[in-house]
Scaffold this active site. Structure first.
Site, PDB file in Angstrom:
ATOM      1  N   ASP A  39      -0.396  11.677  -0.091  1.00  0.00           N
ATOM      2  CA  ASP A  39      -0.471  10.744   1.036  1.00  0.00           C
ATOM      3  C   ASP A  39      -0.817  11.527   2.298  1.00  0.00           C
ATOM      4  OD1 ASP A  39       0.368   8.895  -0.805  1.00  0.00           O
ATOM      5  OD2 ASP A  39       2.461   8.938  -0.176  1.00  0.00           O
TER       6      ASP A  39
ATOM      7  N   ASP B  92      -1.745  -5.079  -2.247  1.00  0.00           N
ATOM      8  CA  ASP B  92      -0.486  -4.677  -1.612  1.00  0.00           C
ATOM      9  C   ASP B  92       0.263  -5.948  -1.223  1.00  0.00           C
ATOM     10  OD1 ASP B  92      -1.261  -2.025  -1.884  1.00  0.00           O
ATOM     11  OD2 ASP B  92      -2.302  -2.035   0.042  1.00  0.00           O
TER      12      ASP B  92
END
Length: 251
Positions: free
Chosen positions: A10, A135
């Site tokens: 990330d 998402d």
């Protein structure tokens, strides 16, 4: 079906952060960044541990706050494992450049929700190299899609899933945004509902905290899962998970 693990890199402001603090930064929350070092070094460490796939997220690009694309390209040069890239991929040129650089799969999120018909040509041209990132935030009104680094709401999940299926989406990466970075277990109810509404493979994201979570996902025939915080904080080991998966496969 072999269950696939996707250890996550990330990226925020050119650094690899733990999933928890990377997500907090993307959402504008005041939390001290927990750095894991160079994104390339972290990806190479996962590769050395045996990872066949690595999940790379440019969170600055996802939220429209910048870009780490130069680092992603350099990572693609140095890493031999398959790399799945997401975050801020919104044009055909973005897709073509990443594919040409050796990206194994591209996850398209916001652009797919805002213009799903644009993705149809990508499905036809690139096939399995394209996945759609869904998402999802669970609320009293049901399962709602989010976009732009989870900062915006983009409507009910089921009509969009049906449309993307119709357009030929090869695969979905489904994340419960209330569980991302939190190690509070995957949303099995959401994922089971997904598997009943589409025949396409599903990769899960968010919530994994134990090997039991991995086996629970495997039991509902999810294809694989993204592993972030649990690996980043050391509560799970990639090698140990793979060893247990291999052991159960031979029983």
């Amino acid at each position: 079906m072999r269950f696939t693990l996707y250890p996550s890199v990330d990226i925020v402001n050119a650094h690899a952060l733990t999933s928890r603090t990377a997500i907090a930064a993307t959402l504008g929350h005041d939390m001290k960044a927990e750095r894991l070092g160079s994104p390339i070094d972290l990806a190479l460490a996962f590769q050395d541990a045996g990872a066949r796939w690595i999940h790379v997220v440019d969170l600055d690009a996802a939220a429209g706050k910048g870009s780490n694309r130069h680092l992603v390209f350099e990572l693609l040069k140095q890493v031999r494992a398959n790399v799945q890239v997401c975050g801020g991929i919104r044009t055909e040129n973005d897709v073509a450049q990443l594919i040409d650089a050796g990206c194994g799969r591209i996850n398209i999120g916001t652009a797919a929700l805002e213009n799903p018909h644009w993705c149809e040509s990508l499905f036809k041209r690139y096939g399995e190299k394209i996945a759609i990132a869904l998402d999802v935030r669970e609320s009293d009104s049901g399962y709602r899609l989010t976009s732009r680094g989870w900062n915006d709401e983009s409507g009910d999940v089921w009509p969009k899933l049906a449309l993307l299926d119709q357009l030929g989406c090869p695969r979905y990466v489904v994340t419960d945004v209330n569980r991302g970075g939190n190690m509070n277990h995957p949303n099995l109810r959401l994922l089971e509902a997904m598997t009943k509404r589409t025949s396409r493979p599903i990769v899960s994201g968010g919530g994994v905290s134990s090997i039991d979570d991995i086996f629970a996902l495997k039991a509902i025939e999810v294809e694989g899962t993204v592993l972030g915080q649990a690996l980043h904080c050391g509560s799970l080991s990639y090698g140990e998970i793979e060893a247990q998966l291999r052991q159960t496969a031979t029983v």
